[in-house]
Write a protein that holds these residues in place. Structure first.
Motif, PDB file in Angstrom:
ATOM      1  N   ASP A   7       1.302  -1.361   0.144  1.00  0.00           N
ATOM      2  CA  ASP A   7      -0.025   0.090  -0.124  1.00  0.00           C
ATOM      3  C   ASP A   7       0.411   1.540   0.349  1.00  0.00           C
ATOM      4  OD1 ASP A   7       0.507   0.407   2.475  1.00  0.00           O
ATOM      5  OD2 ASP A   7      -0.336  -0.587   3.438  1.00  0.00           O
ATOM      6  N   ASP A   8       0.750   2.226   0.293  1.00  0.00           N
ATOM      7  CA  ASP A   8       0.898   3.534   0.222  1.00  0.00           C
ATOM      8  C   ASP A   8       1.484   3.994   1.087  1.00  0.00           C
ATOM      9  OD1 ASP A   8      -1.554   4.837   0.986  1.00  0.00           O
ATOM     10  OD2 ASP A   8      -1.822   5.863  -0.132  1.00  0.00           O
ATOM     11  N   LEU A   9       0.973   3.580   2.363  1.00  0.00           N
ATOM     12  CA  LEU A   9       2.491   4.108   3.814  1.00  0.00           C
ATOM     13  C   LEU A   9       3.574   4.035   3.870  1.00  0.00           C
ATOM     14  CD1 LEU A   9       1.102   4.270   7.350  1.00  0.00           C
ATOM     15  CD2 LEU A   9       2.267   1.418   6.905  1.00  0.00           C
ATOM     16  N   PRO A  10       3.840   5.548   4.169  1.00  0.00           N
ATOM     17  CA  PRO A  10       4.785   5.894   3.762  1.00  0.00           C
ATOM     18  C   PRO A  10       5.728   5.068   4.764  1.00  0.00           C
ATOM     19  CG  PRO A  10       4.045   7.795   4.236  1.00  0.00           C
ATOM     20  CD  PRO A  10       3.272   7.140   4.900  1.00  0.00           C
ATOM     21  N   PRO A  11       7.568   4.890   4.508  1.00  0.00           N
ATOM     22  CA  PRO A  11       8.642   3.856   5.089  1.00  0.00           C
ATOM     23  C   PRO A  11       8.852   5.101   6.202  1.00  0.00           C
ATOM     24  CG  PRO A  11       9.439   5.019   2.569  1.00  0.00           C
ATOM     25  CD  PRO A  11       7.947   5.375   2.869  1.00  0.00           C
ATOM     26  N   ASN A  60      -5.643   6.091  11.986  1.00  0.00           N
ATOM     27  CA  ASN A  60      -6.054   7.065  11.568  1.00  0.00           C
ATOM     28  C   ASN A  60      -6.311   6.200   9.998  1.00  0.00           C
ATOM     29  OD1 ASN A  60      -6.401   9.329  12.872  1.00  0.00           O
ATOM     30  ND2 ASN A  60      -5.114  10.705  11.609  1.00  0.00           N
ATOM     31  N   ARG A  61      -5.493   4.954   9.435  1.00  0.00           N
ATOM     32  CA  ARG A  61      -5.234   4.270   8.870  1.00  0.00           C
ATOM     33  C   ARG A  61      -6.063   3.214   9.450  1.00  0.00           C
ATOM     34  NH1 ARG A  61      -1.585   4.054   4.021  1.00  0.00           N
ATOM     35  NH2 ARG A  61      -0.557   6.114   3.520  1.00  0.00           N
ATOM     36  N   GLY A  62      -6.259   2.807  10.499  1.00  0.00           N
ATOM     37  CA  GLY A  62      -7.060   1.530  11.327  1.00  0.00           C
ATOM     38  C   GLY A  62      -6.858   0.507  11.524  1.00  0.00           C
ATOM     39  N   ALA A 114       1.147  -7.860   7.668  1.00  0.00           N
ATOM     40  CA  ALA A 114       1.581  -9.311   7.125  1.00  0.00           C
ATOM     41  C   ALA A 114       2.039  -9.417   6.232  1.00  0.00           C
ATOM     42  CB  ALA A 114       0.828 -10.500   7.459  1.00  0.00           C
ATOM     43  N   LYS A 115       1.501  -8.283   5.277  1.00  0.00           N
ATOM     44  CA  LYS A 115       1.865  -7.726   3.654  1.00  0.00           C
ATOM     45  C   LYS A 115       3.397  -7.145   3.684  1.00  0.00           C
ATOM     46  CE  LYS A 115      -3.014  -7.834   2.106  1.00  0.00           C
ATOM     47  NZ  LYS A 115      -4.020  -6.923   1.244  1.00  0.00           N
ATOM     48  N   TRP A 116       3.691  -6.523   4.694  1.00  0.00           N
ATOM     49  CA  TRP A 116       4.615  -5.336   5.051  1.00  0.00           C
ATOM     50  C   TRP A 116       5.861  -6.766   5.070  1.00  0.00           C
ATOM     51  CZ3 TRP A 116       5.875  -1.432   2.745  1.00  0.00           C
ATOM     52  CH2 TRP A 116       4.691  -0.422   2.506  1.00  0.00           C
ATOM     53  N   GLN A 117       5.897  -7.620   6.335  1.00  0.00           N
ATOM     54  CA  GLN A 117       6.825  -8.521   6.500  1.00  0.00           C
ATOM     55  C   GLN A 117       6.966  -9.616   5.071  1.00  0.00           C
ATOM     56  OE1 GLN A 117       8.770  -8.732   9.021  1.00  0.00           O
ATOM     57  NE2 GLN A 117       7.835  -8.235  10.256  1.00  0.00           N
ATOM     58  N   LEU A 171       5.154   0.748  11.746  1.00  0.00           N
ATOM     59  CA  LEU A 171       4.088  -0.384  12.022  1.00  0.00           C
ATOM     60  C   LEU A 171       3.916  -1.804  12.749  1.00  0.00           C
ATOM     61  CD1 LEU A 171       1.108  -1.750  11.132  1.00  0.00           C
ATOM     62  CD2 LEU A 171       1.826  -2.182   8.965  1.00  0.00           C
ATOM     63  N   LEU A 172       5.254  -1.756  11.831  1.00  0.00           N
ATOM     64  CA  LEU A 172       5.967  -3.240  12.372  1.00  0.00           C
ATOM     65  C   LEU A 172       6.397  -4.023  13.676  1.00  0.00           C
ATOM     66  CD1 LEU A 172       7.884  -4.342   9.462  1.00  0.00           C
ATOM     67  CD2 LEU A 172       5.917  -4.815   9.047  1.00  0.00           C
ATOM     68  N   ASP A 173       7.203  -2.829  14.230  1.00  0.00           N
ATOM     69  CA  ASP A 173       7.726  -3.155  15.542  1.00  0.00           C
ATOM     70  C   ASP A 173       6.807  -2.102  16.713  1.00  0.00           C
ATOM     71  OD1 ASP A 173       8.415  -0.667  15.357  1.00  0.00           O
ATOM     72  OD2 ASP A 173      10.514  -1.362  15.556  1.00  0.00           O
ATOM     73  N   GLU A 174       5.754  -1.279  16.250  1.00  0.00           N
ATOM     74  CA  GLU A 174       5.211  -1.175  17.071  1.00  0.00           C
ATOM     75  C   GLU A 174       6.219   0.649  17.975  1.00  0.00           C
ATOM     76  OE1 GLU A 174       3.177  -3.843  19.256  1.00  0.00           O
ATOM     77  OE2 GLU A 174       1.983  -4.614  17.544  1.00  0.00           O
ATOM     78  N   VAL A 175       7.000   1.338  17.722  1.00  0.00           N
ATOM     79  CA  VAL A 175       7.676   1.878  18.078  1.00  0.00           C
ATOM     80  C   VAL A 175       8.416   2.818  16.637  1.00  0.00           C
ATOM     81  CG1 VAL A 175       9.379   2.351  19.191  1.00  0.00           C
ATOM     82  CG2 VAL A 175       8.249   0.129  20.439  1.00  0.00           C
TER      83      VAL A 175
END
Length: 676
Positions: free
Chosen positions: A320-324, A431-433, A508-511, A330-334
């Motif tokens: 998706d278009d989530l910025p890097p 905001n992206r849920g 999961a998709k980003w992983q 998102l992945l490490d929640e930090v």
């Protein structure tokens, strides 16, 4: 000498702690010696070669005690001894005699009145003072010699008498050698003998503190009973116990009823204490199981991300278009400094900013200083809120194109807005849920509550610890479990942020995309996919893959990103000096060619004069064409400088140029494919 006390009757059903108390309260009568040297008492200079005790029980129930002590004195001179015998569990002591075995003869010491006693040689005195009976005697001054003393006395009312139905029992529980003796010196050998007025059936006798000793090991005729011990050292004791059917005319002494009642109450208290100990031990073990299950259950229900089922092994492009920068959070929640560096690289890749390496020699041109200059290229970029806040922090709120800022100047201004940037990264995910609430707020809520509970619990422990200790020593076991549970909860708070089903699926998709970038050579031909180097470099930084990513593309001659302008350093020959040691390692001497733009030059061989290698212009042109092969170390330096500038962004990260949190690893020169 240390006195021993007569013992109450002991039943085999008693608890071990009760037995210990019974022994201490009702020990048999004995005498332990304290010897006074002329100058000072030196316990380490006294050794009992023998310490034998004979107890002769008479028909009337009195006991004649004979102690024979062979004592070796060394080091200092000694001339007096004394003994103190407690009287609280015996009726009286009479017929005290002190003598010495010397050269095969028995030397009887002379009794003198206690008031006139002054440690004169071969004299003794005794006196009853309150609840104690004291004996003192003097002997010829002795040093480096062995003397043998014999102390004799009659004890009245030392035996306990019990009646159970038609059977009457008499009990002797004797502390022949106490801890106070062995604290003074070692006892190499001790024999204890109890002689009854008439023999008894050994099968009916009970021996030992818990009636566990075999009668056949201590008597052959049922009348004379013996025990032996060797090498008693500090804190050792020698105690004998014998209970037999009635053999004397003794009656229960006057103090027995009161003492039995006291011991009964102590036994009940000890039994109750044992139940308390068992109860709190069980509560502690149960609390341990419940605490472990509670921590796991809390993570499972509050911190475990929803199961998303099967996902692709890899994805060749972002899902998706989530910025890097937000992808890393998102992945490490930090949200940490790695995410900010990825954001800076992404802004460069999108043409919003440009970064140039800036190296200027001060007084020494061969020792340049390094910095990186950032230039804003767009005055109204299409960016997310956290990216706009970052740009405003770097270039000012007006965002005028052409504005420049040195990376070395960023740290102070960024620290002022770092929390806002972090909150906006989390807000982007909410905001992206992907989360129902900011992960940082979730961590703070659990951490603050846990710390508050920890403070309250410790205060309660400090206030009520003394009271709780009176209930049971094991009461601290469940309390310790609760304390550890709260402390564990503080640490568990770090993993309690929970993604929504949409967030778990996106992660999961980003992983899967991360696996693609990490092993891109397995899925694509790197030399045919050079165009994706700059496009996916921000994600490689967010994933902690920047080193392998850069090295792989440097090896196939990929183009340097157009938004980054490195300075390429070259070798001028053997007389030049290295400018500085870089992470990737520089070989030989180097020289600096400052540049404003993205290109750089690396002088190399050519004609020479005086040993100097002059730069070849064609070679300079070729190497200034933009390949990352010769500038990967410069790129790593820029990433590390950015990490240092944003190093205090998150407590979760380590900060610094080399190692920092977020995706693992740190920015360092890989050198792969580089000819430096």
């Amino acid at each position: 000498m240390q006195p021993a006390q007569p013992a109450n009757r002991v039943h085999q059903s008693s608890l071990p702690r009760w037995l210990c108390s019974a022994f201490l309260l009702l020990a048999g009568l004995a005498v332990a010696s304290f010897f006074i040297p002329q100058a000072a008492r030196a316990a380490s200079n006294i050794t009992w070669q023998r310490y034998d005790v004979d107890l002769v029980v008479r028909d009337d129930g009195s006991i004649h005690v004979t102690e024979r002590q062979a004592i070796e004195f060394t080091g200092q001179s000694y001339s007096a001894g004394f003994a103190t015998i407690p009287m609280d569990r015996i009726d009286d002591i009479t017929n005290v005699q002190v003598s010495e075995d010397r050269d095969g003869h028995t030397i009887a010491y002379k009794y003198v009145d206690w008031q006139r006693y002054s440690d004169n040689s071969e004299t003794f005195a005794y006196s009853r003072s309150g609840d104690d009976f004291e004996i003192a005697w003097g002997f010829p001054t002795t040093v480096n010699d062995t003397r043998t003393f014999v102390i004799e006395y009659d004890v009245l009312g030392a035996m306990r008498v019990y009646t159970e139905g038609s059977q009457t029992w008499e009990q002797i529980w004797w502390t022949a050698i106490s801890k106070d003796v062995t604290d003074v010196g070692d006892v190499l050998k001790s024999d204890v003998m109890i002689e009854l007025p008439k023999p008894v059936d050994p099968q009916l006798a009970k021996l030992g503190e818990n009636a566990e000793e075999n009668a056949a090991d201590h008597t052959t005729d049922g009348r004379v009973w013996t025990w032996s011990k060797y090498d008693l050292q500090s804190d050792d004791e020698f105690i004998v116990r014998l209970e037999v059917p009635v053999v004397t005319e003794a009656v229960a002494p006057a103090w027995q009823a009161e003492d039995d009642q006291q011991r009964l109450e102590e036994q009940k208290r000890d039994d109750r204490q044992s139940l308390y100990d068992l109860f709190f031990l069980g509560i502690g073990l149960l609390s341990t199981v419940l605490a472990g299950a509670g921590l796991y259950g809390l993570w499972y229900t509050r911190g475990r991300d929803p199961h998303v089922g099967l996902t692709a092994q890899f994805l060749p492009e972002p899902p998706d278009d989530l910025p890097p920068g937000a992808v890393g959070a998102l992945l490490d929640e930090v949200a940490n400094e790695r995410d900010v560096v990825a954001t800076v690289v992404n802004l460069g890749s999108r043409g919003v900013i440009k970064i140039d390496e800036h190296m200027a020699g001060d007084e020494r041109p061969d020792w340049p200083s390094q910095d990186f200059q950032m230039t804003l290229l767009q005055s109204n970029p299409q960016v997310t809120p956290f990216e706009r806040t970052l740009l405003s922090t770097l270039f000012g709120p007006e965002l005028k194109d052409g504005t420049r800022k040195r990376m070395s100047q960023v740290k102070g201004t960024f620290d002022q807005n770092s929390e806002l940037v972090k909150d906006q990264i989390y807000a982007e995910l909410v905001n992206r849920g992907y989360f129902t609430a900011s992960p940082e707020q979730t961590r703070d809520r659990w951490r603050s509550g846990s710390l508050a509970a920890l403070v309250v619990f410790v205060l309660l422990m400090c206030v009520g610890g003394a009271i709780l200790a009176r209930v049971s020593s094991f009461v601290f076991f469940p309390l310790a479990v609760v304390l550890l549970f709260i402390v564990a909860l503080v640490f568990l708070s770090r993993v309690l942020p929970k993604k929504t089903p949409a967030g778990a699926e996106a992660a999961a998709k980003w992983q899967a995309f991360r696996r693609y970038l990490g092993d891109i050579e397995k899925y694509d031909r790197v030399n045919e996919s050079q165009t994706i180097f700059d496009k996916y470099l921000p994600y490689a930084v967010a994933f902690g893959l920047e080193q392998s990513w850069v090295n792989k593309f440097a090896a196939v001659g990929a183009e340097m990103p157009p938004w980054y302008g490195p300075v390429i350093l070259g070798d001028f020959g053997e007389l030049s000096r290295p400018s500085r040691q870089r992470r990737g390692g520089w070989g030989g001497g180097t020289w600096v060619f400052p540049s404003d733009g993205g290109g750089g030059v690396r002088p190399s061989g050519g004609g020479g004069f005086g040993g100097f290698g002059l730069p070849d212009l064609q070679d300079m042109s070729d190497r200034g064409g933009g390949s990352i092969q010769g500038a990967s170390n410069s790129l790593f330096d820029m990433l590390s400088s950015a990490a240092e500038a944003f190093g205090d962004f998150s407590s979760s990260g380590g900060g610094g140029r080399r190692h920092w949190g977020g995706g693992g690893g740190g920015f360092s020169g890989g050198g792969g494919g580089s000819d430096w």
